[in-house]
Write a protein that holds these residues in place. Structure first.
Motif, PDB file in Angstrom:
ATOM      1  N   GLU A 155       1.259  -1.195   0.052  1.00 18.56           N
ATOM      2  CA  GLU A 155      -0.453   0.046  -0.051  1.00 18.56           C
ATOM      3  C   GLU A 155       0.936   0.892   0.065  1.00 18.56           C
ATOM      4  OE1 GLU A 155      -3.038   2.425  -0.223  1.00 18.56           O
ATOM      5  OE2 GLU A 155      -3.454  -0.180  -0.312  1.00 18.56           O
ATOM      6  N   ILE A 156       2.215   1.493   0.506  1.00 19.15           N
ATOM      7  CA  ILE A 156       2.601   1.863   0.924  1.00 19.15           C
ATOM      8  C   ILE A 156       3.247   2.852  -0.517  1.00 19.15           C
ATOM      9  CG2 ILE A 156       5.369   3.099   1.930  1.00 19.15           C
ATOM     10  CD1 ILE A 156       4.402   1.625   4.675  1.00 19.15           C
ATOM     11  N   ILE A 214       2.615   1.465  -3.897  1.00 13.32           N
ATOM     12  CA  ILE A 214       1.229   2.329  -4.769  1.00 13.32           C
ATOM     13  C   ILE A 214       1.032   3.967  -4.337  1.00 13.32           C
ATOM     14  CG2 ILE A 214      -0.598   1.727  -5.650  1.00 13.32           C
ATOM     15  CD1 ILE A 214      -0.439  -0.851  -5.235  1.00 13.32           C
ATOM     16  N   GLU A 215       0.481   4.033  -3.193  1.00 14.52           N
ATOM     17  CA  GLU A 215       0.434   4.962  -2.719  1.00 14.52           C
ATOM     18  C   GLU A 215       1.824   6.504  -2.991  1.00 14.52           C
ATOM     19  OE1 GLU A 215      -2.748   6.811  -2.126  1.00 14.52           O
ATOM     20  OE2 GLU A 215      -3.318   4.600  -2.595  1.00 14.52           O
ATOM     21  N   ALA A 216       3.091   5.830  -3.037  1.00 12.49           N
ATOM     22  CA  ALA A 216       4.121   6.507  -3.069  1.00 12.49           C
ATOM     23  C   ALA A 216       4.536   7.097  -4.085  1.00 12.49           C
ATOM     24  CB  ALA A 216       5.061   5.977  -2.178  1.00 12.49           C
ATOM     25  N   ARG A 245       2.236   7.072  -6.860  1.00 13.52           N
ATOM     26  CA  ARG A 245       0.804   8.151  -7.367  1.00 13.52           C
ATOM     27  C   ARG A 245       1.224   9.113  -7.153  1.00 13.52           C
ATOM     28  NH1 ARG A 245      -3.605   5.219  -5.051  1.00 13.52           N
ATOM     29  NH2 ARG A 245      -3.804   3.560  -7.041  1.00 13.52           N
ATOM     30  N   GLY A 246       1.428   9.419  -5.791  1.00 14.32           N
ATOM     31  CA  GLY A 246       1.668  10.775  -4.745  1.00 14.32           C
ATOM     32  C   GLY A 246       2.554  11.131  -6.391  1.00 14.32           C
ATOM     33  N   THR A 262      -0.484   4.370 -12.428  1.00 13.08           N
ATOM     34  CA  THR A 262      -0.277   3.765 -11.679  1.00 13.08           C
ATOM     35  C   THR A 262      -1.454   2.709 -11.556  1.00 13.08           C
ATOM     36  OG1 THR A 262      -1.253   4.337  -9.867  1.00 13.08           O
ATOM     37  CG2 THR A 262       0.806   4.469  -9.673  1.00 13.08           C
ATOM     38  N   ARG A 294      -1.913  -5.673  -6.909  1.00 12.76           N
ATOM     39  CA  ARG A 294      -1.316  -6.516  -5.834  1.00 12.76           C
ATOM     40  C   ARG A 294      -1.846  -7.549  -5.729  1.00 12.76           C
ATOM     41  NH1 ARG A 294      -3.073  -2.890  -0.614  1.00 12.76           N
ATOM     42  NH2 ARG A 294      -1.594  -3.791   0.230  1.00 12.76           N
TER      43      ARG A 294
END
Length: 260
Positions: free
Chosen positions: A53-54, A56-58, A60-61, A66, A71
């Motif tokens: 999760e970290i 993907i979010e990083a 995408r951020g 993405t 997953r």
């Protein structure tokens, strides 16, 4: 400018502090290219754990597409990192779900919508390079310091811009770059650490020194160099200018902890 990167990702876990930073060559290259102004996408697998999760979010951020990050049941890849002075040393590597990575037909079609595709030695993407080239894509590939890998022989006809990691400008690396060019590369490039970089286009060698900065952490230096060189190449810059952009991009990266 549209560039897609494919393959490995990992959480770089610094043993001294326990802090973890997202990384992996294709991920890092995508992040640096996006920062330079390219439109980028990343294709890869992460686990269904917290690190996934970290990751993907990083990514995408940072503005990266993405949509084709998946997953999978299992662990996200992890690399142990030890700092020796301001240089990073890699320890144990758990490949996690990326050990079984593959591309679907739909993902290969997605890749075709970009100008250039990039992957690296750990990414399980090399088998798709003949297809990428057949479809007319520009290709780049990071062989890292695995200069004796059989992929240096077998993959080269399908790689326009191969990158190698070495230590100095000598007869060995010049011979390797010549061989890469003879096997099909457009321009073969070697990063040489504190000794700068070297490129060969079949006619002449090009040298580039480093940009002097206060080094905090060398993590990501080679990946950011690749991003700078690739960006310049797709933009149509000269080889010397591409080397200079690579050096400038790398200099920014080594001024902070983690790849990005």
């Amino acid at each position: 400018m549209r560039i897609v990167t494919v393959g490995d990702n990992c959480m770089d876990v610094y043993l001294a502090t326990g802090k973890a930073y997202p990384g992996g060559n294709p991920v890092n290259v995508a992040v640096y290219l996006q920062a330079l102004g390219a439109e980028t996408a990343y294709i890869g697998w992460v686990g269904d754990d917290a690190y996934g999760e970290i990751m993907i979010e990083a990514i995408r951020g940072k503005g990266i597409n993405t949509s084709h990050m998946l997953r999978k049941a299992g662990n996200t890849a992890v690399t142990d990192v030890e700092m020796v002075g301001n240089d990073r040393k890699f320890g144990d590597y758990d490949e996690g779900v990326m050990a079984a990575f593959s591309l679907t037909a739909e993902e290969i079609e997605f890749v075709q919508g970009f100008q250039l595709v990039h992957a690296g030695i750990w990414g399980h993407a090399d088998s798709y390079y003949p297809s990428f080239k057949k479809r007319g894509l520009l290709t780049s590939f990071d062989f890292s310091d695995h200069l004796d890998s059989e992929l240096v022989q077998t993959l080269m006809p399908y790689v326009d811009f191969p990158f190698f990691s070495y230590s100095q400008d000598d007869a060995y690396i010049r011979g390797l770059l010549r061989e890469a060019k003879q096997r099909g590369a457009k321009v073969a490039v070697a990063t040489l650490g504190e000794n700068g970089s070297l490129a060969f286009d079949g006619e002449q060698f090009y040298r580039q020194g480093i940009v002097e900065v206060n080094v905090i952490d060398t993590m990501g230096a080679g990946d950011s160099f690749i991003a700078g060189f690739v960006y310049g190449t797709v933009e149509g810059r000269s080889i010397q200018n591409c080397l200079a952009l690579g050096a400038q991009t790398a200099a920014k990266t080594i001024g902070y902890f983690g790849a990005w």
